[in-house]
Design a protein around this motif. Structure first.
Motif, short mmCIF file in Angstrom:
data_model
loop_
_atom_site.label_atom_id
_atom_site.label_comp_id
_atom_site.label_asym_id
_atom_site.label_seq_id
_atom_site.Cartn_x
_atom_site.Cartn_y
_atom_site.Cartn_z
N ASN A 1 80.37 35.81 105.15
CA ASN A 1 80.30 35.65 106.62
C ASN A 1 78.88 35.39 107.10
OD1 ASN A 1 79.95 38.67 106.02
ND2 ASN A 1 79.22 38.51 108.13
N THR B 1 68.21 52.44 109.14
CA THR B 1 68.53 53.41 108.09
C THR B 1 67.84 52.96 106.80
OG1 THR B 1 70.46 52.28 107.14
CG2 THR B 1 70.86 53.63 109.10
N PRO C 1 75.00 54.70 111.70
CA PRO C 1 75.65 54.73 110.39
C PRO C 1 74.76 54.07 109.32
CG PRO C 1 77.18 53.95 112.09
CD PRO C 1 75.81 54.01 112.73
N GLU D 1 79.78 44.80 115.25
CA GLU D 1 78.65 44.30 116.03
C GLU D 1 77.94 43.19 115.29
OE1 GLU D 1 78.95 44.87 119.34
OE2 GLU D 1 76.80 44.45 119.07
N PHE D 2 77.82 43.31 113.98
CA PHE D 2 77.04 42.32 113.26
C PHE D 2 77.83 41.42 112.33
CE2 PHE D 2 76.60 44.59 109.18
CZ PHE D 2 76.67 45.93 109.53
N MET D 3 79.09 41.74 112.08
CA MET D 3 79.84 40.90 111.15
C MET D 3 81.32 40.88 111.50
SD MET D 3 79.80 43.43 107.81
CE MET D 3 80.78 42.36 106.76
N THR D 4 81.96 39.81 111.12
CA THR D 4 83.40 39.67 111.31
C THR D 4 84.12 40.45 110.21
OG1 THR D 4 83.09 37.50 112.28
CG2 THR D 4 85.29 38.01 111.43
N ARG E 1 85.40 41.04 115.81
CA ARG E 1 83.94 40.95 115.95
C ARG E 1 83.61 41.51 117.33
NH1 ARG E 1 79.09 37.68 115.10
NH2 ARG E 1 77.61 39.37 115.46
N HIS E 2 82.49 42.18 117.47
CA HIS E 2 82.06 42.76 118.74
C HIS E 2 83.18 43.60 119.36
CE1 HIS E 2 78.33 40.65 118.57
NE2 HIS E 2 78.80 39.47 118.84
N ASN F 1 73.20 40.97 107.16
CA ASN F 1 74.54 40.39 107.01
C ASN F 1 75.17 39.97 108.34
OD1 ASN F 1 76.63 39.79 104.98
ND2 ASN F 1 77.85 41.18 106.22
N TRP F 2 74.33 39.61 109.34
CA TRP F 2 74.89 39.12 110.59
C TRP F 2 75.59 37.79 110.37
CZ3 TRP F 2 74.20 41.38 115.62
CH2 TRP F 2 73.59 42.65 115.57
N ASP F 3 76.72 37.60 111.02
CA ASP F 3 77.48 36.36 110.90
C ASP F 3 76.57 35.14 111.12
OD1 ASP F 3 79.93 37.63 110.49
OD2 ASP F 3 80.78 37.08 112.45
N TYR G 1 80.97 49.61 114.98
CA TYR G 1 79.55 49.38 114.63
C TYR G 1 79.42 48.18 113.68
CZ TYR G 1 74.74 50.46 113.32
OH TYR G 1 73.37 50.38 113.11
#
Lengths: 271, 271
Positions: free
Chosen positions: B95, B157, A87, A220-223, A128-129, B165-167, A217
């Motif tokens: 986050n 992408t 995405p 996976e990386f953010m809440t 998350r996840h 933007n990972w937590d 998706y």
């Protein structure tokens, strides 16, 4: 169940609709409603259904507005892209949003302003996840959004944000319909009209990544948290891909609708 | 003047530092402080300077975190790009942030996690369509931010957001230094160290778009409000551009400092 927010007596108030009954609730908007554990049963006052022109954004200032690009097979094809492996995600902030009957403000600095009807997911649980099943369970419901895009600014750099986040350009609503009532994967018709001319007519069955896949998706990386929005991309028919290209004229009436949810009806006024 | 937020008695409290005196204020963070008209003079209780390990993010949940990419001549050169004509803008949400002494959480889904020391602007006034002078006047002050980047996801992408933007990956602070005390255009030294090894050593005089120019540009399309952050890009020396490439090892100590502001000191722990 349908959830929305109406302007009333100089303030705003959330409402819930079930089986033809509208109940006005003692909270300011659907965001405040979702923060309550008893939101499905919270008592209120029954009344007539709200008029379309009185509807406010269902959630007044969503914290996150995550947007998927290139998520319909027919739209990827019209802009000459292969269906992507991952995405494509960009963002908006609440300054970009307006309500379902509000004026859309056409930036004076652009002459290339385009339409994009989109189904938007409203998150109902903190996740998350999340795998696809957990992601599906975290979807509160669905709403309509028009990702009105300022194409000349969008194309200035690789990052689309500056074409996507102009103040008061993105109408959404009119209500949130809970997930038990709709199945986007089976296909909901979605349409965009400009001055009464149908410009987009697609089906959510054409999505490349499903709503649950997008939520999984992102998680996976953010809440993700209750009240966050995930706009799930637009089908074919945008102005950018037409030959010749077309843009929204100043003063146009923009109608954005999705089967089973309802429609946005916005006047596009010069800044 | 320096403004910050400290953890105290299970809660948080803003403080103000002037001429060697620290005053603890009756507000929860600098965001709440800035919402008051009397924030420069608000009375509080004098006390010893806070310990570095007790510092919290100066603003607990900034609404907008706008980030400029490719904004240093030496960094654009190391990644093989011409100096851009327009600022490249991407975003984060709250986050992603952690405090100046907090652990940075290293995503298990990546092995390509990179460092990026950045000067960040803190907005002090609501602005839209601001020229450069008005933009300069809207800058409350400056702080330090490390735009820790998950390069494999960033490159999936065209849109970098999913690598940015990972937590709990972006430390910032330790304080906000008001604009009257610093001149980034004249040049502030900025550095990043990983496990005691200097990886980046640049000067803010090398920026392509100045802080005021970035704020002015953003304000063309969106309203900026007090407490919004604008991260202004990173100088040369990132892991991605090294030969061979380098990444942050799990357990590393990451130190991020800017002359006249202070430093972040974060342990990078595996998720």
């Amino acid at each position: 169940m349908r959830l929305g927010t109406v302007r009333r007596n100089g303030s705003t108030q959330a409402f819930r609709q079930e089986g033809g009954t509208t109940t006005y609730l003692p909270v300011r908007d659907v965001g405040e409603l979702l923060a309550r554990e008893d939101w499905r049963s919270l008592a209120g006052e029954q009344g007539p259904a709200p008029e379309a022109g009185a509807l406010e954004q269902p959630i007044l200032r969503p914290e996150k507005i995550l947007c998927a690009g290139l998520n319909y097979h027919d739209h990827a094809a019209e802009v000459g892209q292969e269906p992507p492996k991952y995405p494509t995600i960009f963002t908006k902030y609440a300054n970009a949003l307006v309500g379902p009957a509000d004026d859309v403000v056409m930036p004076a600095a652009s002459t290339k302003i385009d339409w994009e009807v989109e189904l938007a997911v409203v998150i109902g649980q903190t996740v998350r996840h999340a795998d696809e099943a957990a992601a599906r369970a975290a979807i509160l419901g669905y709403t309509v959004l028009n990702d009105v895009s300022v194409r000349d600014w969008q194309g200035r750099t690789s990052e689309w944000f500056q074409g996507k986040n102009w103040d008061r350009t993105t109408p959404w609503g009119p209500v949130i319909v809970t997930a038990d009532e709709l199945d986007p994967e089976a296909g909901l018709a979605l349409e965009c009209e400009v001055n009464g001319v149908l410009k987009q007519s697609g089906t959510t069955a054409d999505m490349i990544f499903s709503c649950a896949q997008l939520v999984s998706y992102l998680s996976e990386f953010m809440t993700l948290a209750p009240g966050d929005l995930v706009a799930t991309g637009t089908p074919a028919g945008v102005g950018l891909a037409r030959k010749p290209r077309e843009w929204i004229p100043a003063g146009a009436e923009l109608v954005t609708r999705i089967e089973g949810i309802g429609e946005l009806r916005n006047r596009c006024v010069a800044e």
